[in-house]
Motif scaffolding. Structure first.
Motif, PDB file in Angstrom:
ATOM      1  N   VAL A  23       0.832  -1.198   0.000  1.00  0.00           N
ATOM      2  CA  VAL A  23       0.000   0.000   0.000  1.00  0.00           C
ATOM      3  C   VAL A  23       0.869   1.252   0.000  1.00  0.00           C
ATOM      4  O   VAL A  23       1.885   1.324   0.716  1.00  0.00           O
ATOM      5  CB  VAL A  23      -0.944  -0.013   1.224  1.00  0.00           C
ATOM      6  CG1 VAL A  23      -1.746   1.286   1.305  1.00  0.00           C
ATOM      7  CG2 VAL A  23      -1.880  -1.212   1.140  1.00  0.00           C
ATOM      8  N   ASP A  24       0.454   2.225  -0.798  1.00  0.00           N
ATOM      9  CA  ASP A  24       1.102   3.540  -0.912  1.00  0.00           C
ATOM     10  C   ASP A  24       2.503   3.478  -1.508  1.00  0.00           C
ATOM     11  O   ASP A  24       3.178   4.498  -1.621  1.00  0.00           O
ATOM     12  CB  ASP A  24       1.145   4.272   0.439  1.00  0.00           C
ATOM     13  CG  ASP A  24      -0.242   4.673   0.918  1.00  0.00           C
ATOM     14  OD1 ASP A  24      -1.127   4.836   0.054  1.00  0.00           O
ATOM     15  OD2 ASP A  24      -0.447   4.799   2.135  1.00  0.00           O
ATOM     16  N   THR A  28      -1.578   2.253  -4.710  1.00  0.00           N
ATOM     17  CA  THR A  28      -2.016   3.553  -4.215  1.00  0.00           C
ATOM     18  C   THR A  28      -3.499   3.744  -4.504  1.00  0.00           C
ATOM     19  O   THR A  28      -4.063   3.052  -5.357  1.00  0.00           O
ATOM     20  CB  THR A  28      -1.238   4.676  -4.915  1.00  0.00           C
ATOM     21  OG1 THR A  28      -1.563   4.630  -6.328  1.00  0.00           O
ATOM     22  CG2 THR A  28       0.263   4.519  -4.734  1.00  0.00           C
ATOM     23  N   PRO A  29      -4.162   4.687  -3.821  1.00  0.00           N
ATOM     24  CA  PRO A  29      -5.555   4.978  -4.167  1.00  0.00           C
ATOM     25  C   PRO A  29      -5.727   5.358  -5.635  1.00  0.00           C
ATOM     26  O   PRO A  29      -6.712   4.948  -6.267  1.00  0.00           O
ATOM     27  CB  PRO A  29      -5.906   6.139  -3.234  1.00  0.00           C
ATOM     28  CG  PRO A  29      -5.045   5.911  -2.028  1.00  0.00           C
ATOM     29  CD  PRO A  29      -3.754   5.390  -2.583  1.00  0.00           C
ATOM     30  N   ASP A  30      -4.787   6.095  -6.202  1.00  0.00           N
ATOM     31  CA  ASP A  30      -4.887   6.456  -7.621  1.00  0.00           C
ATOM     32  C   ASP A  30      -4.837   5.222  -8.512  1.00  0.00           C
ATOM     33  O   ASP A  30      -5.586   5.114  -9.488  1.00  0.00           O
ATOM     34  CB  ASP A  30      -3.751   7.422  -8.005  1.00  0.00           C
ATOM     35  CG  ASP A  30      -3.973   8.826  -7.471  1.00  0.00           C
ATOM     36  OD1 ASP A  30      -5.111   9.135  -7.054  1.00  0.00           O
ATOM     37  OD2 ASP A  30      -3.010   9.615  -7.468  1.00  0.00           O
ATOM     38  N   VAL A  32      -5.696   2.162  -7.642  1.00  0.00           N
ATOM     39  CA  VAL A  32      -6.927   1.386  -7.445  1.00  0.00           C
ATOM     40  C   VAL A  32      -8.115   2.066  -8.128  1.00  0.00           C
ATOM     41  O   VAL A  32      -8.998   1.408  -8.673  1.00  0.00           O
ATOM     42  CB  VAL A  32      -7.182   1.160  -5.941  1.00  0.00           C
ATOM     43  CG1 VAL A  32      -8.537   0.528  -5.706  1.00  0.00           C
ATOM     44  CG2 VAL A  32      -6.080   0.278  -5.344  1.00  0.00           C
ATOM     45  N   ARG A  33      -8.127   3.399  -8.129  1.00  0.00           N
ATOM     46  CA  ARG A  33      -9.182   4.140  -8.839  1.00  0.00           C
ATOM     47  C   ARG A  33      -9.135   3.814 -10.341  1.00  0.00           C
ATOM     48  O   ARG A  33     -10.173   3.564 -10.978  1.00  0.00           O
ATOM     49  CB  ARG A  33      -9.027   5.636  -8.599  1.00  0.00           C
ATOM     50  CG  ARG A  33     -10.195   6.482  -9.099  1.00  0.00           C
ATOM     51  CD  ARG A  33     -10.010   7.944  -8.735  1.00  0.00           C
ATOM     52  NE  ARG A  33     -10.072   8.153  -7.283  1.00  0.00           N
ATOM     53  CZ  ARG A  33      -9.011   8.415  -6.511  1.00  0.00           C
ATOM     54  NH1 ARG A  33      -7.794   8.525  -7.045  1.00  0.00           N
ATOM     55  NH2 ARG A  33      -9.158   8.592  -5.215  1.00  0.00           N
ATOM     56  N   ARG A  55     -14.600  -5.298   1.884  1.00  0.00           N
ATOM     57  CA  ARG A  55     -13.188  -5.128   2.239  1.00  0.00           C
ATOM     58  C   ARG A  55     -12.893  -5.872   3.535  1.00  0.00           C
ATOM     59  O   ARG A  55     -13.782  -6.049   4.384  1.00  0.00           O
ATOM     60  CB  ARG A  55     -12.846  -3.647   2.404  1.00  0.00           C
ATOM     61  CG  ARG A  55     -13.711  -2.916   3.410  1.00  0.00           C
ATOM     62  CD  ARG A  55     -13.372  -1.439   3.519  1.00  0.00           C
ATOM     63  NE  ARG A  55     -14.390  -0.702   4.257  1.00  0.00           N
ATOM     64  CZ  ARG A  55     -14.491  -0.636   5.580  1.00  0.00           C
ATOM     65  NH1 ARG A  55     -13.598  -1.276   6.321  1.00  0.00           N
ATOM     66  NH2 ARG A  55     -15.445   0.045   6.156  1.00  0.00           N
ATOM     67  N   SER A  60      -5.786  -0.008   5.492  1.00  0.00           N
ATOM     68  CA  SER A  60      -5.885   0.690   4.206  1.00  0.00           C
ATOM     69  C   SER A  60      -7.191   0.406   3.474  1.00  0.00           C
ATOM     70  O   SER A  60      -7.468   1.017   2.441  1.00  0.00           O
ATOM     71  CB  SER A  60      -4.713   0.277   3.304  1.00  0.00           C
ATOM     72  OG  SER A  60      -4.709  -1.137   3.105  1.00  0.00           O
ATOM     73  N   ALA A  63      -9.913   3.462   2.484  1.00  0.00           N
ATOM     74  CA  ALA A  63      -9.452   4.375   1.439  1.00  0.00           C
ATOM     75  C   ALA A  63      -9.398   3.686   0.079  1.00  0.00           C
ATOM     76  O   ALA A  63      -9.820   4.267  -0.942  1.00  0.00           O
ATOM     77  CB  ALA A  63      -8.071   4.929   1.802  1.00  0.00           C
ATOM     78  N   LEU A  64      -8.907   2.459   0.047  1.00  0.00           N
ATOM     79  CA  LEU A  64      -8.794   1.756  -1.227  1.00  0.00           C
ATOM     80  C   LEU A  64     -10.165   1.348  -1.762  1.00  0.00           C
ATOM     81  O   LEU A  64     -10.417   1.433  -2.967  1.00  0.00           O
ATOM     82  CB  LEU A  64      -7.884   0.532  -1.086  1.00  0.00           C
ATOM     83  CG  LEU A  64      -6.413   0.839  -0.786  1.00  0.00           C
ATOM     84  CD1 LEU A  64      -5.603  -0.452  -0.729  1.00  0.00           C
ATOM     85  CD2 LEU A  64      -5.815   1.791  -1.813  1.00  0.00           C
ATOM     86  N   ALA A  67     -11.681   4.458  -3.279  1.00  0.00           N
ATOM     87  CA  ALA A  67     -11.102   4.763  -4.587  1.00  0.00           C
ATOM     88  C   ALA A  67     -11.605   3.794  -5.653  1.00  0.00           C
ATOM     89  O   ALA A  67     -11.915   4.195  -6.783  1.00  0.00           O
ATOM     90  CB  ALA A  67      -9.577   4.706  -4.500  1.00  0.00           C
TER      91      ALA A  67
END
Length: 463
Positions: A23-24, A28-30, A32-33, A55, A60, A63-64, A67
Motif C-alpha cells: 500500500v502507498d 495507491t488509491p490512484d 486502485v481508482r 473489504r 488501508s 481508502a482503497l 477509490a
C-alpha cells in the motif's frame, strides 16, 4: 463527459489470481481508482450493471475501497458497498444481491502493509490474461464513461441464515476458533454459536495490524495458540482462519494439525455419499494418498494447478461437486455456491465430525505420510519461473516413475513425491515433499537437490 486518463499502475501488482501489492508504494488509491475504472469498463462490455464491493479489516481498506468505488462508478456501473466483511461473504453478496459481480479489497494472508483486489464479473473469477487486460485498458485509455450510483447493503444476516439452514450438527460441540485478528473475527463466533457450538475465541477482534500472530493457518507456527487452548481446555477441536476468511486450518484435540489435503479426504467421503461418481479436484501440492482415497469411494480424482481462481474455473468447467487446495481453500459446489469459504468449510467439517463418536480419532485415522509443509525458496522476480523452465527442460530426477509438469515439476516415486513450483503471488519457489518414511523423504529431497543444482548451482535450499 471526458474520460479521465490515469498513470498506468505498476505492472507487478497484476498477479496471476488477483491484484496485490504494498500500500502507498505500488498499490495507491490512484492506482486502485484506475483499476476500478477499467473493471467497470469491462463490466459494461459484459452488460453487468452493478458490482458489490467488500473489504477486509486492513487499515488501508476504507481508502482503497472508496477509490475503487469511484473508479467503477466513473464507468457508469453501480457500486453496492457491503462494508467490512470476509472475502467469501463478498462472493456470497454477488449471489444474494443478484449482481453476479463483486470485488473483495483484501491482502489475504500477506503482511499488514499489503492489500489487493479479488474480482468476479458475471460469475467469472478474473485471473491470468483477464487481469492483464485491465491494465491494458488503462494504458490504452479504453475506458467507458458514466455516472454509476452508490448504495449500501447488509448481507451478513442472509449469509449466516443460509449456512444455518444448510448445516446440521448431530450434537453440540465445544471448539476453539482463532481468527488471527482477521476479518473472520467479525462473524465466525456468531456463526458457530448459532450452529450450536460452545466457542472459545482467540484473536477475534478485527485488527489490521495483526498484533498476535500472522493470520495464515497454513503455517504451523500460527496454530500454536490453538494447540495450547485445546490442551488447556475441554474443547474438542480447533479451527483457524486466514486474514480474509477464505481458508481453513484444523487442529485435533491432542494438537495434531490436519492439513487441508487430509481435510479434503473427509469432505470427499461425505460428498460422494450424495454425489456418486463425482469428480473431486485438488491441486498439485496435495498428498498422493488423496487420489486412491477418492477412487476407493467411487469418485473421480483430478489433479489441477494451484491457485484459487484456477481451481474455481476448473470447478465451473467440470461441474465437480468439490475441490480443495493444500493452502486451505475449499470449494463446495454441492449444497453451496462453488466459491472458497473457510467458515462454511469449518461448518461442514463440524457437521461430519459431530456425527462421529470420537472426532479426534476420526481425524487422526485419515491416511497420513511423512511430509514437509510448504518450503519457500526466495528468489528475484521472474527467477522461480525460469528455474521451473530449466527443471522441466533438462533436469533428471533419479528413480522417479512419473514427472507431472502441470504446475511446476512433481516427481512421483514408488514411496513418495517431491514438488517444485513457482508461486504466482510472490517471487518464491515452493517445494514440498512426502514419503512413506524418513529415509525415503531424505532420498527424494536429495534427488531434488541434485536436480536443482544441475540447472541452477549455488542456491541455498530450504531443505
Amino acid at each position: 463527459m471526458t474520460t479521465p486518463r490515469y498513470a498506468p499502475p505498476a505492472p507487478e501488482i497484476f498477479k496471476a489470481y488477483d491484484i496485490r501489492g504494498i500500500v502507498d508504494t505500488v498499490l495507491t488509491p490512484d492506482a486502485v481508482r484506475a483499476i476500478g475504472h477499467a473493471l467497470g469498463s469491462e463490466a459494461v462490455a459484459r452488460a453487468q450493471r452493478a458490482i458489490a464491493v467488500g473489504r477486509d479489516g486492513r487499515l488501508s481498506g476504507p481508502a482503497l475501497a472508496g477509490a475503487l468505488a469511484e473508479g467503477i462508478r466513473a464507468a457508469g456501473v453501480d457500486v453496492i458497498d457491503i462494508g467490512c466483511v470476509s472475502t467469501p461473504l463478498t462472493y456470497f453478496a454477488a449471489h444474494a444481491l443478484g449482481c453476479d459481480s463483486c470485488v473483495s479489497v483484501t491482502g489475504s494472508h500477506n503482511p499488514p502493509d499489503y492489500n489487493g483486489l479479488k474480482m468476479v464479473l458475471g460469475g467469472q473469477t478474473l485471473y491470468g490474461e483477464l487481469i492483464q487486460a485491465l491494465r491494458r485498458r488503462i494504458v490504452d485509455d479504453e475506458l467507458a464513461a458514466g455516472e454509476g450510483a452508490l448504495r449500501s447493503a447488509d448481507v451478513r444476516t442472509a449469509y449466516l441464515d443460509h449456512i444455518i439452514a444448510d448445516v446440521r450438527l448431530a450434537r453440540p460441540m465445544k471448539i476453539v476458533i482463532d481468527c488471527g485478528n482477521g476479518v473472520a473475527g467479525g462473524i465466525a463466533p456468531e456463526l458457530f454459536r448459532r450452529l450450536g457450538c460452545e466457542v472459545i475465541e482467540l484473536f477475534c477482534v478485527v485488527d489490521g495490524t495483526f498484533p498476535n500472530h500472522h493470520p495464515d493457518p497454513s503455517k504451523p507456527e500460527n496454530l500454536q495458540d490453538v494447540i495450547r487452548a485445546l490442551r488447556d481446555t475441554d474443547a474438542e477441536l480447533g479451527l483457524a482462519f486466514d486474514g480474509d476468511g477464505d481458508r481453513l486450518g484444523v487442529v485435533t484435540k491432542d494438537g495434531e494439525i490436519i492439513f487441508p489435503d487430509r481435510q479434503l479426504m473427509l469432505f470427499a467421503e461425505d460428498v460422494l455419499t450424495r454425489v456418486p461418481g463425482g469428480e473431486i479436484i485438488f491441486d498439485v501440492k496435495c498428498t498422493r494418498n488423496l487420489a486412491p482415497w477418492i477412487r476407493a469411494r467411487g469418485g473421480k480424482p483430478t489433479m489441477w494447478n494451484t491457485g484459487h481462481a484456477l481451481v474455481k474455473a476448473k470447478l465451473k468447467e467440470t461441474g465437480a461437486p468439490l475441490a480443495g487446495e493444500m493452502s486451505g481453500h475449499m470449494f463446495f459446489k454441492e449444497r453451496w455456491f462453488g466459491f472458497d469459504d473457510g467458515l462454511y468449510a469449518g461448518a461442514r467439517l463440524l457437521e461430519i465430525l459431530s456425527a462421529r463418536p470420537d472426532p479426534n480419532a476420526a481425524l487422526k485415522a485419515l491416511p497420513n505420510a511423512v511430509n514437509t509443509p510448504e518450503l519457500n525458496l526466495k528468489m528475484n522476480e521472474g527467477e522461480p519461473f525460469e528455474l521451473v523452465r530449466r527443471l522441466q527442460q533438462s533436469a533428471r530426477f533419479d528413480g522417479a516413475g512419473e514427472l507431472i509438469t502441470l504446475d511446476g515439476v512433481r516427481a512421483e516415486y514408488a514411496d513418495g513425491f517431491g514438488l517444485a513450483r513457482a508461486s504466482n503471488t510472490t517471487p518464491v519457489m515452493v517445494l514440498r515433499f512426502e514419503a512413506d518414511d524418513e529415509g525415503a523423504l531424505a532420498r527424494i529431497q536429495g534427488a531434488f537437490r541434485a536436480a536443482i543444482d544441475s540447472v541452477w548451482p549455488g542456491l541455498k535450499l530450504p531443505f
